[in-house]
Design a protein around this motif. Structure first.
Motif, PDB file in Angstrom:
ATOM      1  N   ASN B 236       0.761  -1.139  -0.016  1.00 52.53           N
ATOM      2  CA  ASN B 236      -0.054   0.017   0.203  1.00 52.53           C
ATOM      3  C   ASN B 236       0.922   1.305  -0.135  1.00 52.53           C
ATOM      4  N   THR B 237       1.909   1.152   0.891  1.00 51.24           N
ATOM      5  CA  THR B 237       2.740   2.473   0.885  1.00 51.24           C
ATOM      6  C   THR B 237       3.632   2.807  -0.337  1.00 51.24           C
ATOM      7  N   GLU B 238       3.979   1.499  -1.041  1.00 52.73           N
ATOM      8  CA  GLU B 238       4.330   1.571  -2.545  1.00 52.73           C
ATOM      9  C   GLU B 238       3.518   2.108  -3.283  1.00 52.73           C
ATOM     10  N   LEU B 239       2.255   1.675  -3.446  1.00 49.06           N
ATOM     11  CA  LEU B 239       1.186   2.285  -4.219  1.00 49.06           C
ATOM     12  C   LEU B 239       1.034   3.640  -4.054  1.00 49.06           C
ATOM     13  N   GLU B 240       0.919   4.153  -2.844  1.00 45.93           N
ATOM     14  CA  GLU B 240       0.956   5.314  -2.495  1.00 45.93           C
ATOM     15  C   GLU B 240       1.677   6.230  -2.982  1.00 45.93           C
ATOM     16  N   PHE B 242       3.687   5.362  -5.482  1.00 45.42           N
ATOM     17  CA  PHE B 242       3.708   5.305  -6.813  1.00 45.42           C
ATOM     18  C   PHE B 242       2.672   6.326  -7.448  1.00 45.42           C
ATOM     19  N   SER B 243       1.448   6.268  -6.911  1.00 43.65           N
ATOM     20  CA  SER B 243       0.498   7.187  -7.297  1.00 43.65           C
ATOM     21  C   SER B 243       0.705   8.731  -7.092  1.00 43.65           C
ATOM     22  N   TYR B 244       1.767   8.817  -6.150  1.00 44.92           N
ATOM     23  CA  TYR B 244       2.108  10.235  -5.783  1.00 44.92           C
ATOM     24  C   TYR B 244       2.887  10.573  -6.981  1.00 44.92           C
ATOM     25  N   SER B 245       3.848   9.794  -7.343  1.00 42.58           N
ATOM     26  CA  SER B 245       4.843  10.473  -8.380  1.00 42.58           C
ATOM     27  C   SER B 245       4.178  10.206  -9.708  1.00 42.58           C
ATOM     28  N   VAL B 246       3.203   9.292  -9.946  1.00 40.08           N
ATOM     29  CA  VAL B 246       2.398   9.480 -11.180  1.00 40.08           C
ATOM     30  C   VAL B 246       1.722  10.663 -11.296  1.00 40.08           C
ATOM     31  N   SER B 247       0.977  10.773 -10.241  1.00 48.63           N
ATOM     32  CA  SER B 247       0.174  12.212 -10.193  1.00 48.63           C
ATOM     33  C   SER B 247       0.870  13.555 -10.635  1.00 48.63           C
ATOM     34  N   ASP B 295      -5.979  10.731 -14.486  1.00 52.18           N
ATOM     35  CA  ASP B 295      -6.804  11.362 -13.291  1.00 52.18           C
ATOM     36  C   ASP B 295      -7.861  10.240 -12.845  1.00 52.18           C
ATOM     37  N   ASP B 296      -8.415   9.586 -13.896  1.00 53.53           N
ATOM     38  CA  ASP B 296      -9.269   8.599 -13.347  1.00 53.53           C
ATOM     39  C   ASP B 296      -8.480   7.440 -12.619  1.00 53.53           C
ATOM     40  N   LEU B 297      -7.427   7.006 -13.099  1.00 51.37           N
ATOM     41  CA  LEU B 297      -6.559   5.929 -12.374  1.00 51.37           C
ATOM     42  C   LEU B 297      -6.188   6.481 -10.937  1.00 51.37           C
ATOM     43  N   LEU B 298      -5.874   7.570 -10.662  1.00 52.80           N
ATOM     44  CA  LEU B 298      -5.534   8.066  -9.587  1.00 52.80           C
ATOM     45  C   LEU B 298      -6.764   7.878  -8.623  1.00 52.80           C
ATOM     46  N   GLU B 299      -7.824   8.508  -9.233  1.00 44.58           N
ATOM     47  CA  GLU B 299      -8.888   8.552  -8.367  1.00 44.58           C
ATOM     48  C   GLU B 299      -9.392   7.242  -8.079  1.00 44.58           C
ATOM     49  N   PHE B 300      -9.378   6.412  -8.910  1.00 42.63           N
ATOM     50  CA  PHE B 300      -9.444   4.878  -8.366  1.00 42.63           C
ATOM     51  C   PHE B 300      -8.719   4.384  -7.295  1.00 42.63           C
ATOM     52  N   SER B 301      -7.367   4.643  -7.292  1.00 42.71           N
ATOM     53  CA  SER B 301      -6.516   4.203  -6.314  1.00 42.71           C
ATOM     54  C   SER B 301      -6.858   4.954  -5.135  1.00 42.71           C
ATOM     55  N   ARG B 302      -7.131   6.215  -5.237  1.00 46.64           N
ATOM     56  CA  ARG B 302      -7.495   6.984  -4.068  1.00 46.64           C
ATOM     57  C   ARG B 302      -8.529   6.460  -3.037  1.00 46.64           C
ATOM     58  N   GLY B 304      -9.879   3.452  -3.374  1.00 45.32           N
ATOM     59  CA  GLY B 304      -9.438   2.253  -2.628  1.00 45.32           C
ATOM     60  C   GLY B 304      -8.659   2.292  -1.464  1.00 45.32           C
ATOM     61  N   ARG B 305      -8.004   3.364  -0.958  1.00 47.16           N
ATOM     62  CA  ARG B 305      -7.262   3.512   0.117  1.00 47.16           C
ATOM     63  C   ARG B 305      -7.724   4.564   1.103  1.00 47.16           C
ATOM     64  N   LYS B 306      -8.694   5.175   0.593  1.00 50.27           N
ATOM     65  CA  LYS B 306      -9.360   6.301   1.609  1.00 50.27           C
ATOM     66  C   LYS B 306      -9.850   5.288   2.602  1.00 50.27           C
ATOM     67  N   GLN B 307      -9.988   5.968   3.786  1.00 49.46           N
ATOM     68  CA  GLN B 307     -10.728   5.441   5.191  1.00 49.46           C
ATOM     69  C   GLN B 307     -12.019   5.806   5.015  1.00 49.46           C
ATOM     70  N   ILE B 308     -12.936   4.845   5.408  1.00 55.87           N
ATOM     71  CA  ILE B 308     -14.340   5.040   5.280  1.00 55.87           C
ATOM     72  C   ILE B 308     -14.963   5.458   6.460  1.00 55.87           C
ATOM     73  N   THR B 309     -15.598   6.721   6.384  1.00 56.00           N
ATOM     74  CA  THR B 309     -16.244   7.412   7.648  1.00 56.00           C
ATOM     75  C   THR B 309     -17.626   7.018   7.245  1.00 56.00           C
ATOM     76  N   ALA B 310     -18.286   6.130   8.007  1.00 52.50           N
ATOM     77  CA  ALA B 310     -19.747   5.828   7.742  1.00 52.50           C
ATOM     78  C   ALA B 310     -20.551   6.604   8.636  1.00 52.50           C
ATOM     79  N   THR B 311     -21.595   7.269   7.876  1.00 49.59           N
ATOM     80  CA  THR B 311     -22.622   7.705   8.832  1.00 49.59           C
ATOM     81  C   THR B 311     -23.987   7.460   8.089  1.00 49.59           C
TER      82      THR B 311
END
Lengths: 147, 462
Positions: B236-240, B242-247, B295-302, B304-311
């Motif tokens: 995950n850290t690697e992916l992060e 990765f997406s950071y440098s991709v972006s 942009d879409d690929l980054l959004e997709f990966s973002r 997947g990693r985003k913490q879910i805050t359920a309400t």
């Protein structure tokens, strides 16, 4: 070094293409006449604090700092930290212009006191629009303290 | 669960109880056996006592007779004394025998007979003794008179003794049989209990062994999972990064391509012929497309990693908001929308908003070739989940390619028909999966599509 005396915009950008496109966008709106482009954060700090190769520069402050985030040696975040921690420089509007819109960068920039955070669009028309509007706003519309 | 499985599952407990019950029964039996042996011993003692008393009684009688004869012939006072003490002791013996045979009326009858016989004899003997003692003459041959009961006394005494002996034999043999039976039961029971306990021991030992193996395996799998989790975290850290440098790194050159092409178009328009201008247009179009793919690929990966805050999410309000936004994007289109009741869901509002945006954008996009365009939204309740749907009368798709529908960068339409990057539905699926829901679709080519997704119900007290 008289060319640095009435600097309006300090552009800190390591990517030559991005820098050229930014300057072109600003020039179209006639805002690039007093622009200094520096290629990394270390140079920017030397310029702002009149140290290193800029020692002895007449201490005039730019009206706007446009900062890229990811740069070799000293990155944009570090420049921002130093500027906002300095009593004489902290009032200068500092705008981050970057390709990434990672949440952590946005959060950190605002915690350090950034004045604006802009994401550079890939599309050139949109890019022109973003850069020129930012320039117009910060140089013409926005008011800053006299001294 | 079958009976055998039940048996094997509870075998140790069942065996334990069997062993316990067997041992209890053996204990009770042993106690009873001991009591009976004690009784028997008392019976033997009793029989011996009776024989002894009878023998003593007979010898007292004989002693009285001998003393009588001697006294009558010699007149010695010693003999008189011996006679008197024997006669005095006889009733006491009879009394004692009477008591000993209380449990046996037949024997008591015999004792009574014996007592009468003795009395009769003493009644004959006593007057002659008294006469002799008072100094008168008595015929010394009197004791040899045949009319005394000796033979009869001897016979009855023998009968009593034999009866007692017989009783003892009978009781002893009864006891012997039951003791043999008991010994058999005790020995068998003990062997069985021993066997059962050994089996239990074996079972428990095996159980403990298996448990140890299981614990070992558990520890191993825990270690395995920890390693997995660690490597996943690393990935995950690697992916992060990765997406950071991709972006950052991929977008800058794209911007340069687009920017410089634009500058070429602007500043050198005069030097370019129509084909040159077209080629530049192609360059710009493709750089833009690559930009939106990134942009879409980054959004997709973002996402997947985003913490879910359920309400609790008010779906009706959210959908209203999203439709208004989308109608702005499709200003030139006249799409008729029909929104049925949408109950609240439980989840991450921002992520769920993205789901509605993607599904509704698709519905608007894929109805662009039909008139009138129609989009319908609704819901139904499932098992603890709400099922929402977005239905349109647009291009639909061929259900043969359904398995590609939610794949990232997979498209079921050509870009010149309906533009897009093929990420929208992949994002929808990822968001819904992260809410433990399901997403699916039904469609027919040129007749429209319906997309369904499940989300947990938003409770009323939230």
């Amino acid at each position: 070094m008289s060319e640095f005396e009435s600097v309006e915009i300090l552009l800190v950008e390591d990517n030559a293409s991005d820098a050229e496109l930014t300057i072109r966008a600003l020039r179209k709106k006639n805002m690039a006449n007093h622009l200094v482009w520096l290629k990394d954060g270390a140079e920017a700090l030397d310029f702002l604090f009149c140290t290193g190769s800029y020692e002895g520069r007449l201490n005039s402050k730019p009206k706007l700092i446009l900062l890229d985030l990811k740069m070799p040696k000293v990155d944009g975040i570090e420049v921002l930290r130093r500027v906002k921690a300095d009593e004489r420089l902290k009032a200068i509007p500092a705008v981050i212009m970057t390709s990434s819109h990672e949440d952590r960068d946005i959060i950190e920039s605002y915690q350090l006191g950034v004045n604006s955070y802009l994401v550079k669009p890939v599309d050139f028309e949109q890019f022109l629009d973003v850069v020129s509007r930012a320039g117009l706003y910060w140089l013409l519309i926005n008011k800053v303290p006299e001294k | 669960m079958t009976f055998l499985q039940l048996l094997s599952k509870h075998s140790v407990v069942i065996a334990f109880w069997i062993a316990l019950v067997t041992l209890s029964v053996i204990t009770t039996l042993s106690y009873t056996a001991h009591n009976r042996a004690y009784d028997n011993w008392r019976w033997v003692e009793h029989t011996q006592q009776v024989s002894l008393e009878i023998e003593e009684l007979v010898s007292l009688y004989l002693s009285a007779r001998v003393s009588w004869r001697n006294f009558l012939s010699a007149g010695n006072a010693v003999d008189l004394h011996a006679y008197e003490s024997a006669v005095k002791a006889i009733p006491l013996k009879i009394e004692s025998l009477w008591v000993l045979t209380t449990d046996h009326p037949q024997q008591q009858n015999k004792i009574k007979t014996l007592s009468t016989l003795l009395h009769d004899d003493i009644a004959v003997i006593a007057p002659t003794m008294s006469l002799k003692a008072s100094g008168q003459h008595v015929d010394p041959a009197a004791p040899f008179a045949p009319n005394l009961n000796w033979q009869e006394i001897k016979r009855v005494a023998d009968i009593v003794q034999n009866e007692e002996k017989e009783l003892l034999t009978r009781r002893s043999s009864e006891l012997g049989e039951s003791t043999a039976r008991l010994v058999l039961i005790i020995v068998t029971g003990n062997i069985a209990s021993l066997g059962i306990l050994t089996a239990i021991f074996y079972f428990l030992k095996r159980e403990v062994h298996q448990r140890r193996i299981a614990q070992k395996a558990l520890a191993q799998s825990e270690r395995h999972f920890r390693l997995l989790a660690e490597s996943e975290k690393a990935a995950n850290t690697e992916l992060e990064s990765f997406s950071y440098s991709v972006s950052h790194d991929l977008r800058a050159p794209l911007r340069a391509i687009d920017g410089y092409s634009r500058i070429l178009q602007e500043d050198y328009a005069a030097s370019l012929d129509d084909e040159g201008k077209r080629l530049l247009g192609v360059i710009r179009k493709n750089s833009k497309r690559m930009g939106s793919l990134i942009d879409d690929l980054l959004e997709f990966s973002r996402l997947g990693r985003k913490q879910i805050t359920a309400t609790k999410v008010d779906m009706a309000a959210l959908v209203k908001e999203v439709i208004e936004d989308i109608q702005l994007d499709f200003k030139e289109r006249a799409v008729q929308t029909c929104v049925h009741e949408l109950p609240p869901a439980h989840g991450d509002r921002a992520l769920i908003r993205q789901v509605w945006i993607n599904l509704l954008t698709n519905a608007f996009k894929f109805t662009s070739h039909v008139s009138p365009a129609y989009v319908e939204l609704g819901s139904r309740e499932g098992n603890g989940m709400n099922i929402y749907y977005v239905k349109d009368n647009g291009a639909g798709f061929d259900m043969r390619y359904y398995d590609k529908l939610f794949g990232i960068f997979h498209r079921l339409h050509r870009d010149d028909e309906f533009p897009g990057t093929g990420v929208g539905l992949a994002i929808v699926e990822r968001v819904i999966l992260r809410h433990n829901g399901r997403v699916w679709a039904e469609a027919k080519e040129n007749e429209g599509a319906t997309f369904f997704f499940e989300l947990p119900q938003g409770s009323k007290d939230e």
